[in-house]
Design a protein around this motif. Structure first.
Motif, mmCIF file in Angstrom:
data_model
loop_
_atom_site.group_PDB
_atom_site.id
_atom_site.type_symbol
_atom_site.label_atom_id
_atom_site.label_comp_id
_atom_site.label_asym_id
_atom_site.label_seq_id
_atom_site.Cartn_x
_atom_site.Cartn_y
_atom_site.Cartn_z
ATOM 1 N N TRP A 44 0.820 -1.229 -0.127
ATOM 2 C CA TRP A 44 -0.232 0.093 -0.390
ATOM 3 C C TRP A 44 0.895 1.121 0.002
ATOM 4 O O TRP A 44 2.125 1.168 0.328
ATOM 5 N N THR A 64 -4.382 3.000 -1.431
ATOM 6 C CA THR A 64 -3.775 2.663 -3.320
ATOM 7 C C THR A 64 -3.349 1.964 -3.399
ATOM 8 O O THR A 64 -1.933 1.960 -2.651
ATOM 9 N N ARG A 66 -0.322 -0.758 -4.685
ATOM 10 C CA ARG A 66 1.056 -0.652 -5.967
ATOM 11 C C ARG A 66 1.637 -2.348 -6.049
ATOM 12 O O ARG A 66 1.833 -2.463 -4.945
ATOM 13 N N ASP A 68 4.830 -3.293 -7.713
ATOM 14 C CA ASP A 68 5.626 -3.590 -9.036
ATOM 15 C C ASP A 68 6.484 -5.114 -9.529
ATOM 16 O O ASP A 68 6.212 -6.280 -8.780
ATOM 17 N N TYR A 120 5.596 -0.623 -12.430
ATOM 18 C CA TYR A 120 4.721 -0.712 -11.490
ATOM 19 C C TYR A 120 3.226 0.060 -12.610
ATOM 20 O O TYR A 120 2.822 0.745 -12.881
ATOM 21 N N ARG A 121 2.585 -0.973 -11.305
ATOM 22 C CA ARG A 121 1.148 -0.045 -11.058
ATOM 23 C C ARG A 121 -0.058 0.549 -10.468
ATOM 24 O O ARG A 121 0.372 -0.232 -9.602
ATOM 25 N N ASP A 122 -0.628 0.593 -9.964
ATOM 26 C CA ASP A 122 -1.178 1.202 -8.927
ATOM 27 C C ASP A 122 -3.082 0.997 -9.099
ATOM 28 O O ASP A 122 -3.854 1.635 -10.232
ATOM 29 N N THR A 123 -3.655 0.055 -8.481
ATOM 30 C CA THR A 123 -4.722 0.461 -8.335
ATOM 31 C C THR A 123 -5.191 1.012 -7.096
ATOM 32 O O THR A 123 -5.091 1.114 -5.487
ATOM 33 N N ARG A 124 -6.574 1.454 -7.344
ATOM 34 C CA ARG A 124 -7.147 2.886 -6.514
ATOM 35 C C ARG A 124 -8.414 2.031 -5.812
ATOM 36 O O ARG A 124 -8.847 1.451 -6.508
#
Length: 299
Positions: A44, A64, A66, A68, A120-124
């Protein structure tokens, strides 16, 4: 700020969690970059630079996750492993067997990982503590499963379940198209998909094109149902509803953009304003859509 996709889950009415309690739970899984031999790391992060792991505004939480991940294509591993296998064949006089080949690939992977690029990808995730919604900004089920899995590890008890409604979205969307009567507060837009209910999976799509009622009726008579339908709610938010009750391509319309807080003096104030606007509008959209689908299914 605006979520582009909504995967909606229901939190039990009895569930309550302060921002501080949630912060402490997520802190155990705060994001830390993976080591040189880690293919992926999850954790997070702060939704805003100057916030903690839980950004809160009027009972609305934003968190959020993350992910990676190292970029190491299988084709690259196979190419290097093949070259190593050829060298080994020359040394030992015969081709490596299946077990040895597996060991070679594992060795190659370990050697290449430290040199691999990472992305990296962030998911909210939006948690509405007032209406007890948990909404994930993800287009794919795998990403929302990833979020729910991490939340389950962080919190001992998270009573969350999928949203179930009385009328199936496919049936409701088909009826709205056939009757040309969308539910109150909604209008039908131009993107539509009708798919056969048989094993053939035959489908017809209309992209940026209005659908004639007679054509819809013919498709329905041929055994098709509406599986995707572009709609607009109260002339404020456009979206695409799917048969799985996912809301995709969420887009605030000009009437909302014009009403945004123009008095915001910095990024933090703008973030606060945008989040308040988004959560207020989307919570009402979700409530309106649930009502249009006959209300929540009671267990």
């Amino acid at each position: 700020m605006w979520f582009k996709n909504l995967r909606i889950f229901r939190l039990a009415p009895s569930w309550s969690c302060t921002a501080d309690t949630l912060e402490a739970a997520l802190e155990k899984q705060a994001f830390r970059p993976g080591g040189s031999t880690d293919m992926q790391s999850l954790g997070w992060i702060a939704p805003r630079e100057d916030s903690g792991l839980v950004y809160t505004q009027n009972g609305q939480y934003l968190i959020t996750l993350r992910a990676d991940k190292k970029l190491l294509p299988t084709t690259v591993i196979n190419q290097v492993a093949k070259a190593k296998a050829q060298d080994i064949e020359e040394q030992q006089g015969f081709k490596p067997g299946r077990k040895q080949m597996k060991e070679i690939k594992e060795q190659v992977t370990d050697e290449l990982l430290p040199k691999a690029f990472s992305v990296y990808r962030d998911t909210r995730v939006w948690i509405d503590t007032q209406n007890h919604w948990l909404v994930i900004d993800a287009a794919a089920a795998a990403k929302s499963d990833e979020v729910l899995g991490m939340l389950a590890k962080a919190m001992e008890a998270l009573p969350v379940s999928p949203l179930y409604v009385e009328q199936s979205p496919a049936s409701a969307m088909t009826n709205w198209l056939v009757s040309d009567e969308p539910p109150s507060g909604f209008t039908l837009d131009q993107d539509t998909e009708l798919r056969s209910t048989s094993d053939s999976g035959a489908a017809v799509r209309y992209v940026r094109q209005s659908v004639e009622i007679d054509d819809v009726r013919k498709h329905v008579q041929a055994g098709k149902q509406c599986t995707r339908l572009a709609m607009t709610w109260n002339d404020r938010v456009s979206f695409v509803l799917t048969e799985g009750l996912d809301i995709k391509r969420v887009n605030p319309l000009d009437v909302l953009k014009e009403g945004q807080d123009s008095a915001a003096h910095n990024e933090a104030e703008q973030f606060d304003s945008d989040f308040t606007l988004m959560t207020g509008e989307l919570s009402r959209l979700i409530a309106g859509l649930v009502e249009a689908l006959g209300g929540e299914k009671q267990s």
